[in-house]
Write a protein that holds these residues in place. Structure first.
Motif, PDB file in Angstrom:
ATOM      1  N   PHE A 377       4.999  57.676   2.313  1.00 49.27           N
ATOM      2  CA  PHE A 377       4.074  58.787   2.130  1.00 49.27           C
ATOM      3  C   PHE A 377       2.663  58.232   2.013  1.00 49.27           C
ATOM      4  O   PHE A 377       2.414  57.296   1.244  1.00 49.27           O
ATOM      5  CB  PHE A 377       4.420  59.581   0.860  1.00 49.27           C
ATOM      6  CG  PHE A 377       5.794  60.193   0.870  1.00 49.27           C
ATOM      7  CD1 PHE A 377       6.144  61.151   1.798  1.00 49.27           C
ATOM      8  CD2 PHE A 377       6.739  59.800  -0.057  1.00 49.27           C
ATOM      9  CE1 PHE A 377       7.409  61.706   1.805  1.00 49.27           C
ATOM     10  CE2 PHE A 377       8.006  60.351  -0.066  1.00 49.27           C
ATOM     11  CZ  PHE A 377       8.348  61.310   0.875  1.00 49.27           C
ATOM     12  N   THR A 378       1.732  58.833   2.747  1.00 49.02           N
ATOM     13  CA  THR A 378       0.354  58.312   2.796  1.00 49.02           C
ATOM     14  C   THR A 378      -0.683  59.361   2.413  1.00 49.02           C
ATOM     15  O   THR A 378      -1.863  59.183   2.703  1.00 49.02           O
ATOM     16  CB  THR A 378       0.045  57.786   4.209  1.00 49.02           C
ATOM     17  OG1 THR A 378       0.221  58.859   5.147  1.00 49.02           O
ATOM     18  CG2 THR A 378       0.963  56.641   4.582  1.00 49.02           C
ATOM     19  N   GLU A 379      -0.273  60.468   1.774  1.00 51.64           N
ATOM     20  CA  GLU A 379      -1.223  61.541   1.480  1.00 51.64           C
ATOM     21  C   GLU A 379      -2.247  61.154   0.423  1.00 51.64           C
ATOM     22  O   GLU A 379      -3.374  61.640   0.445  1.00 51.64           O
ATOM     23  CB  GLU A 379      -0.467  62.796   1.021  1.00 51.64           C
ATOM     24  CG  GLU A 379       0.062  63.656   2.166  1.00 51.64           C
ATOM     25  CD  GLU A 379       1.374  63.139   2.722  1.00 51.64           C
ATOM     26  OE1 GLU A 379       2.013  63.838   3.493  1.00 51.64           O
ATOM     27  OE2 GLU A 379       1.779  62.000   2.371  1.00 51.64           O
ATOM     28  N   HIS A 380      -1.891  60.299  -0.516  1.00 50.44           N
ATOM     29  CA  HIS A 380      -2.864  59.901  -1.544  1.00 50.44           C
ATOM     30  C   HIS A 380      -3.982  59.079  -0.909  1.00 50.44           C
ATOM     31  O   HIS A 380      -3.720  58.213  -0.057  1.00 50.44           O
ATOM     32  CB  HIS A 380      -2.183  59.083  -2.636  1.00 50.44           C
ATOM     33  CG  HIS A 380      -1.439  59.920  -3.639  1.00 50.44           C
ATOM     34  ND1 HIS A 380      -2.057  60.830  -4.455  1.00 50.44           N
ATOM     35  CD2 HIS A 380      -0.124  59.974  -3.965  1.00 50.44           C
ATOM     36  CE1 HIS A 380      -1.165  61.416  -5.228  1.00 50.44           C
ATOM     37  NE2 HIS A 380       0.023  60.909  -4.948  1.00 50.44           N
ATOM     38  N   SER A 381      -5.206  59.335  -1.348  1.00 48.74           N
ATOM     39  CA  SER A 381      -6.358  58.632  -0.777  1.00 48.74           C
ATOM     40  C   SER A 381      -6.838  57.477  -1.649  1.00 48.74           C
ATOM     41  O   SER A 381      -7.828  56.831  -1.317  1.00 48.74           O
ATOM     42  CB  SER A 381      -7.507  59.623  -0.557  1.00 48.74           C
ATOM     43  OG  SER A 381      -7.861  60.249  -1.778  1.00 48.74           O
ATOM     44  N   SER A 382      -6.162  57.232  -2.774  1.00 54.04           N
ATOM     45  CA  SER A 382      -6.522  56.106  -3.628  1.00 54.04           C
ATOM     46  C   SER A 382      -5.251  55.546  -4.254  1.00 54.04           C
ATOM     47  O   SER A 382      -4.143  56.010  -3.968  1.00 54.04           O
ATOM     48  CB  SER A 382      -7.508  56.565  -4.706  1.00 54.04           C
ATOM     49  OG  SER A 382      -8.000  55.456  -5.420  1.00 54.04           O
ATOM     50  N   GLY A 383      -5.409  54.533  -5.102  1.00 51.77           N
ATOM     51  CA  GLY A 383      -4.255  53.858  -5.670  1.00 51.77           C
ATOM     52  C   GLY A 383      -3.350  54.791  -6.461  1.00 51.77           C
ATOM     53  O   GLY A 383      -3.823  55.657  -7.204  1.00 51.77           O
ATOM     54  N   VAL A 384      -2.035  54.614  -6.313  1.00 51.11           N
ATOM     55  CA  VAL A 384      -1.048  55.412  -7.049  1.00 51.11           C
ATOM     56  C   VAL A 384      -0.696  54.647  -8.320  1.00 51.11           C
ATOM     57  O   VAL A 384      -0.317  53.470  -8.270  1.00 51.11           O
ATOM     58  CB  VAL A 384       0.206  55.673  -6.190  1.00 51.11           C
ATOM     59  CG1 VAL A 384       1.195  56.560  -6.935  1.00 51.11           C
ATOM     60  CG2 VAL A 384      -0.187  56.313  -4.868  1.00 51.11           C
ATOM     61  N   PHE A 397       7.464  62.925  -8.522  1.00 47.71           N
ATOM     62  CA  PHE A 397       6.089  63.223  -8.899  1.00 47.71           C
ATOM     63  C   PHE A 397       5.303  61.921  -8.953  1.00 47.71           C
ATOM     64  O   PHE A 397       5.804  60.909  -9.453  1.00 47.71           O
ATOM     65  CB  PHE A 397       6.040  63.913 -10.266  1.00 47.71           C
ATOM     66  CG  PHE A 397       6.672  65.278 -10.295  1.00 47.71           C
ATOM     67  CD1 PHE A 397       5.915  66.412 -10.041  1.00 47.71           C
ATOM     68  CD2 PHE A 397       8.026  65.429 -10.552  1.00 47.71           C
ATOM     69  CE1 PHE A 397       6.500  67.669 -10.064  1.00 47.71           C
ATOM     70  CE2 PHE A 397       8.621  66.674 -10.577  1.00 47.71           C
ATOM     71  CZ  PHE A 397       7.852  67.811 -10.322  1.00 47.71           C
ATOM     72  N   THR A 398       4.078  61.946  -8.443  1.00 43.59           N
ATOM     73  CA  THR A 398       3.228  60.757  -8.449  1.00 43.59           C
ATOM     74  C   THR A 398       1.831  61.124  -8.935  1.00 43.59           C
ATOM     75  O   THR A 398       1.338  62.226  -8.667  1.00 43.59           O
ATOM     76  CB  THR A 398       3.114  60.126  -7.050  1.00 43.59           C
ATOM     77  OG1 THR A 398       2.614  61.110  -6.132  1.00 43.59           O
ATOM     78  CG2 THR A 398       4.451  59.611  -6.567  1.00 43.59           C
ATOM     79  N   ALA A 399       1.207  60.191  -9.651  1.00 38.64           N
ATOM     80  CA  ALA A 399      -0.172  60.359 -10.126  1.00 38.64           C
ATOM     81  C   ALA A 399      -1.046  59.310  -9.460  1.00 38.64           C
ATOM     82  O   ALA A 399      -0.608  58.179  -9.232  1.00 38.64           O
ATOM     83  CB  ALA A 399      -0.231  60.201 -11.643  1.00 38.64           C
ATOM     84  N   SER A 400      -2.286  59.688  -9.162  1.00 41.67           N
ATOM     85  CA  SER A 400      -3.149  58.784  -8.406  1.00 41.67           C
ATOM     86  C   SER A 400      -4.567  58.808  -8.969  1.00 41.67           C
ATOM     87  O   SER A 400      -4.985  59.751  -9.656  1.00 41.67           O
ATOM     88  CB  SER A 400      -3.161  59.188  -6.937  1.00 41.67           C
ATOM     89  OG  SER A 400      -4.136  58.463  -6.220  1.00 41.67           O
ATOM     90  N   LEU A 401      -5.306  57.756  -8.633  1.00 42.05           N
ATOM     91  CA  LEU A 401      -6.718  57.681  -9.014  1.00 42.05           C
ATOM     92  C   LEU A 401      -7.585  58.631  -8.195  1.00 42.05           C
ATOM     93  O   LEU A 401      -8.772  58.777  -8.486  1.00 42.05           O
ATOM     94  CB  LEU A 401      -7.231  56.243  -8.843  1.00 42.05           C
ATOM     95  CG  LEU A 401      -6.569  55.173  -9.730  1.00 42.05           C
ATOM     96  CD1 LEU A 401      -7.110  53.800  -9.385  1.00 42.05           C
ATOM     97  CD2 LEU A 401      -6.785  55.480 -11.201  1.00 42.05           C
ATOM     98  N   ASP A 402      -7.020  59.261  -7.154  1.00 42.59           N
ATOM     99  CA  ASP A 402      -7.800  60.212  -6.355  1.00 42.59           C
ATOM    100  C   ASP A 402      -7.912  61.579  -7.035  1.00 42.59           C
ATOM    101  O   ASP A 402      -8.487  62.509  -6.467  1.00 42.59           O
ATOM    102  CB  ASP A 402      -7.214  60.358  -4.953  1.00 42.59           C
ATOM    103  CG  ASP A 402      -5.804  60.937  -4.964  1.00 42.59           C
ATOM    104  OD1 ASP A 402      -5.309  61.312  -6.042  1.00 42.59           O
ATOM    105  OD2 ASP A 402      -5.183  60.999  -3.875  1.00 42.59           O
ATOM    106  N   GLY A 403      -7.346  61.727  -8.260  1.00 41.31           N
ATOM    107  CA  GLY A 403      -7.495  62.964  -9.017  1.00 41.31           C
ATOM    108  C   GLY A 403      -6.423  63.989  -8.759  1.00 41.31           C
ATOM    109  O   GLY A 403      -6.610  65.171  -9.097  1.00 41.31           O
ATOM    110  N   SER A 404      -5.306  63.593  -8.182  1.00 40.54           N
ATOM    111  CA  SER A 404      -4.244  64.564  -7.879  1.00 40.54           C
ATOM    112  C   SER A 404      -2.900  64.066  -8.395  1.00 40.54           C
ATOM    113  O   SER A 404      -2.654  62.856  -8.473  1.00 40.54           O
ATOM    114  CB  SER A 404      -4.156  64.816  -6.367  1.00 40.54           C
ATOM    115  OG  SER A 404      -3.717  63.653  -5.698  1.00 40.54           O
ATOM    116  N   ILE A 405      -2.069  65.028  -8.749  1.00 40.30           N
ATOM    117  CA  ILE A 405      -0.653  64.795  -9.023  1.00 40.30           C
ATOM    118  C   ILE A 405       0.099  65.489  -7.900  1.00 40.30           C
ATOM    119  O   ILE A 405      -0.132  66.669  -7.641  1.00 40.30           O
ATOM    120  CB  ILE A 405      -0.231  65.398 -10.391  1.00 40.30           C
ATOM    121  CG1 ILE A 405      -1.170  64.937 -11.508  1.00 40.30           C
ATOM    122  CG2 ILE A 405       1.214  65.053 -10.698  1.00 40.30           C
ATOM    123  CD1 ILE A 405      -1.048  63.489 -11.861  1.00 40.30           C
TER     124      ILE A 405
END
Length: 885
Positions: A377-384, A397-405
């Motif tokens: 999966f590559t939808e996150h734009s910053s580090g997971v 469920f994943t949390a990322s530094l791009d501000g999204s869960i």
């Protein structure tokens, strides 16, 4: 709980650097991954890692023609000879120099190694399975040393009769050498290229030699008359020499050749370029067959299997490994590891998959059995930074530094829900309610805990109370409470589903790094920045136990450290902690080369696992070598890039201050363990490390662990008891010996009608082992119904006892659950695939009702199909028959 976990596999990394090898049958591919070797079975879609480890990254591999001996050499020239079928390291040896080329002769008796400018030919050590060799293992014996090149040797290729070999060097020449002195033969130099020669090969008839140089020139050499030979001279050896018969050029603009391979039988030449393009040409006509772009960076190595159908490519910068079938233009294997270091990992609830997430923003799903990545999966734009499964196991469920869960559906492999905060935040921690209805996240930018509804995606609440960034979150397995840890030195216990959301703080002495709940929801383990591991009771908010883990986690000295490893304990701490399935042990990893397994009740260190001994990583050695310390600092930190001979190697693309990405400073990677995870069955655990995803298992090696043994219990008496049809006694004797093959033989010999009786009278001391054995058989053997009948018998006869002793059988019960779920999923898939075929067959009209006889002479039985007397007459006028009377 058993603690004798052994390294079993390495996932997450598929290729680091060095050369790729196909086995002689062409079905398996050997790839160097750091200081280990992984073998990819391309037919059965499985991979495994050999158990030995080098002290540095592997530079070269060579496999003998029989495919049973593997010679691997690291960057320092240290070699390990391995028996591949048995996975045993036979011999350690040093070439005392960097090896840049390695190849076994087709006869298997010799191998040649390019050590700097020299070529050393050695005798292959004899092994007992060599028919005409000595029946003992002999160390390496050098045959000869060949000198003549003025720069590093880049490739070595043998002739088919093992009498000659070709060497290609960076000194712009190739040379022909003979293994033994030949009458009338002198070593020959093939000169004419303008850049270093990447490879040189004989044609199948050995009448032609092909050489490829770095600037994209292909020279065809033939044995012909000299230029200065007298006219009308005879074709004797004095008038003949190797001369260039033809020249071809690849013309790839500014790209240069980085690797090349030739298959003499099919006359295919495969070349890889620095722009990620590879080409296939047919020689000697130089007609291009294919031209394909497979990477954004250099292709480091290409290998061709024995039949010439499959091409293997390795690109080290992005960690890519590809196997391409050029005739059908399809991928046989396409794998890629993480570009940046892993941050977090998670086991799926059924234990079949492992999730890895990294700083490159990618989330990869790895199959435990095959060792392959099945989706990315590559939808996150910053580090997971965090990932967690819902309890049912189909939602991640994943949390990322791009501000999204983000919530991911692992059946359809898609992102179906995205949660965001009103302001832009970088989320660093995550927790999911066991019911899967609520997801919580903590941030390094805000001190509040955000809570969303999974159904609607709306932000439900923000919990305030912490005075520092929230570093870790964990829901109790029973779903009653939420525990949060923060850099404000406190752990808070929240009752978020109560009428009033109150929190009770637990005061600690340093920043909280990680929190883990015990499976019974009564205790939490907390790790802090000062290296302490403490255990707290959730109900009365009191500390039950504590471990000063600074000495346990400390170890390894970085190259720039001013202190020794022994005095650097204050800088080390655990950043990840997890409970085992039965709650008796905790596993902890951090910024060191060790993983520690503690007994949760007593706080005793049960076992210490060393993640890596690779000296190419920083922090793996206890003492620094004083010879490597110069006036300018440690030798490894001195930039020698500006002294490279090639302009593209001298060019500096780094950006000042950049730590990540293409413009980052090239520094040595540091060994650390960002996260650890126990499998749901408790039989294995995995750890995210700098080198990849390491899996440790209890099931890798045979352990002779007998109990209740006496002199009368032997394999022979067990088999004689089985022959007398005393099945219960035989299986108990087999369990006493604890020999797996013997247990399986007794197990499979038990008649179906006697399973319930055997299970009913089975002593309780053996029930745990029998349950674990049946679970393994349900995973491995094809006897689905037979295994399910054993499981049903065990649960029916001893279900009450298992419930009362659930704490000691947690791992076994999870193994059974995993096996049953897998069988259910496979049968459901099989039924879904065949239901339409069955409906189609049932819908076909019967053309004729003529009497058809099927005779079975073996049993003297005559079966009559289509007889009017056997068919229900009520629907005789209908199309098709209803049934038999």
């Amino acid at each position: 709980m058993k603690t004798d976990f052994q390294f079993s596999n390495l996932l997450g990394t598929v290729y680091s650097k060095g050369n790729l090898l196909f086995t002689p049958d062409g079905t398996c591919l050997l790839s160097p991954v750091g200081n280990r070797v992984s073998i990819f079975d391309l037919v059965n879609s499985k991979s495994y890692t050999l158990p030995f480890a080098h002290r540095r990254n592997i530079a070269r591999l060579a496999l003998n023609p029989r495919g049973n001996l593997l010679l691997s050499v690291d960057e320092d020239g240290h070699a390990i000879l391995t028996n591949v079928p048995r996975r045993i390291a036979l011999y350690h040896f040093s070439f005392k120099g960097e090896v840049s080329a390695l190849a076994f002769a087709p006869s298997g008796r010799l191998f040649a190694a390019g050590v700097g400018r020299k070529i050393e030919v050695w005798h292959t050590p004899s092994t007992p399975d060599v028919a005409d060799g000595d029946l003992e293992f002999a160390p390496f014996v050098r045959h000869r040393v060949y000198v003549g090149h003025f720069d590093n040797v880049q490739s070595i290729e043998w002739s088919s009769d093992s009498r000659f070999f070709l060497s290609a060097s960076r000194d712009l020449t190739s040379r022909i050498w003979s293994t033994d002195p030949e009458v009338g033969f002198d070593p020959t130099t093939l000169a004419g290229h303008k850049q270093g020669v990447m490879g040189a090969w004989f044609s199948k008839d050995q009448e032609t030699i092909y050489t490829v140089s770095k600037d994209g020139a292909l020279f065809v050499w033939k044995y012909m008359l000299r230029h200065d030979a007298p006219e009308g001279g005879e074709d004797d050896d004095d008038n003949m020499q190797w001369r260039i018969a033809d020249r071809h050029y690849f013309l790839q603009n500014n790209a240069h050749v980085t690797c090349a391979g030739f298959h003499p039988e099919s006359k295919l030449l495969v070349t890889g370029f620095s722009n990620g393009i590879f080409t296939i040409h047919e020689l000697p006509d130089f007609s291009q067959i294919q031209n394909l772009n497979i990477s954004q960076n250099d292709i480091d190595f290409v290998s061709i299997n024995k039949t010439g159908e499959w091409l293997a490519f390795g690109a080290s910068k992005l960690g890519q490994l590809l196997v391409w079938e050029w005739q059908s233009e399809s991928y046989i294997l396409k794998q890629q590891g993480h570009f940046d270091s892993m941050n977090t990992i998670a086991y799926s609830p059924e234990g079949q998959r492992i999730i890895t997430a990294a700083d490159d923003g990618k989330i990869k799903v790895w199959d435990v059995n095959s060792g392959f990545c099945i989706v990315t999966f590559t939808e996150h734009s910053s580090g997971v930074t965090a990932c967690e499964f819902a309890k049912r196991g189909n939602v991640l469920f994943t949390a990322s530094l791009d501000g999204s869960i983000r919530a991911w559906d692992l059946i359809r492999y898609r992102n179906f829900r995205t949660f965001t905060a009103p302001t832009r935040l970088s989320f660093s921690s995550l927790a999911v309610d066991p019911s899967g209805e609520v997801v919580c996240a903590g941030s390094i930018d805000s001190f509040d805990i955000h809570i969303w509804s999974v159904q609607t995606g709306q932000l439900l609440d923000r919990l305030s109370g912490h005075e520092g960034p929230v570093s870790s979150l964990a829901f109790a397995p029973d779903g009653g409470t939420l525990v949060s840890g923060s850099w404000d030195h406190t752990v808070r216990v929240w009752s978020i589903f109560a009428r009033t959301q109150t929190s009770e703080p637990l005061q600690l002495m340093a920043d909280v790094l990680c929190i883990a709940f015990r499976p019974d929801s009564k205790q939490v383990a907390v790790t802090t920045l000062d290296g302490q591991l403490t255990f707290w009771s959730v109900s009365d908010a009191a500390q039950q136990n504590g471990v000063d883990a600074r000495r346990d986690v400390s170890g390894g000295r970085k190259m720039s450290d001013r202190r020794t490893a022994a005095t650097a304990a204050g800088t080390k701490s655990f950043t990840a902690v997890k409970y085992s399935a039965d709650g008796t042990c905790v596993l902890a990893g951090g910024n060191s080369k060790y993983i520690c397994l503690y007994d949760a009740q007593s706080g005793v260190l049960a076992k210490k696992f060393t993640v890596s001994v690779n000296l190419s990583l920083d922090g793996t050695q206890e003492f620094l070598n004083s010879k490597l310390l110069t006036e300018a600092g440690p030798q490894g930190e001195i930039d020698d890039q500006g002294e490279a001979s090639d302009p593209e190697d001298r060019r500096d693309h780094t950006l000042p201050g950049a730590q990540r990405g293409d413009g980052a400073r090239r520094t040595r990677p540091e060994v650390r363990v960002p996260d650890v995870a126990f499998s749901p069955t408790g039989r294995a655990f995995c750890a995210a490390s700098t080198e990849g995803l390491l899996i440790y298992s209890l099931d890798t090696v045979f352990q002779f662990d007998p109990f209740d043994l006496d002199i009368t219990v032997t394999p022979a008496t067990t088999l004689s008891t089985l022959a007398q049809k005393e099945y219960l006694k035989a299986i108990v004797m087999a369990f006493r010996l604890n020999e797996r093959n013997l247990i399986r033989r007794v197990y499979e010999s038990t008649p179906v009608k006697d399973i319930a009786l055997v299970v009913k009278d089975m002593p309780t001391v053996y029930l745990g082992r029998l349950l674990r054995f049946v679970a393994v058989q349900a995973d491995e053997s094809p006897h689905l119904e037979f295994n399910l009948m054993w499981i049903e018998g065990l649960l029916n006869k001893h279900g009450r006892w298992m419930k009362d002793n659930k704490a000691g059988l947690e791992a076994e019960l999870r193994s059974v659950e995993k096996a049953v779920k897998r069988i259910q999923a496979e049968l459901a898939r099989l039924a879904d695939e065949n239901i339409y075929r069955i409906e189609y067959l049932l819908a076909q009209p019967v053309e004729s009702k003529e009497k058809t006889r099927l005779l079975d002479f073996s049993d003297g039985v005559e079966v009559v199909v289509g007889d009017e007397d056997m068919v229900d007459d009520e629907d005789d006028d209908e199309d098709g028959w209803v049934g038999f009377d």
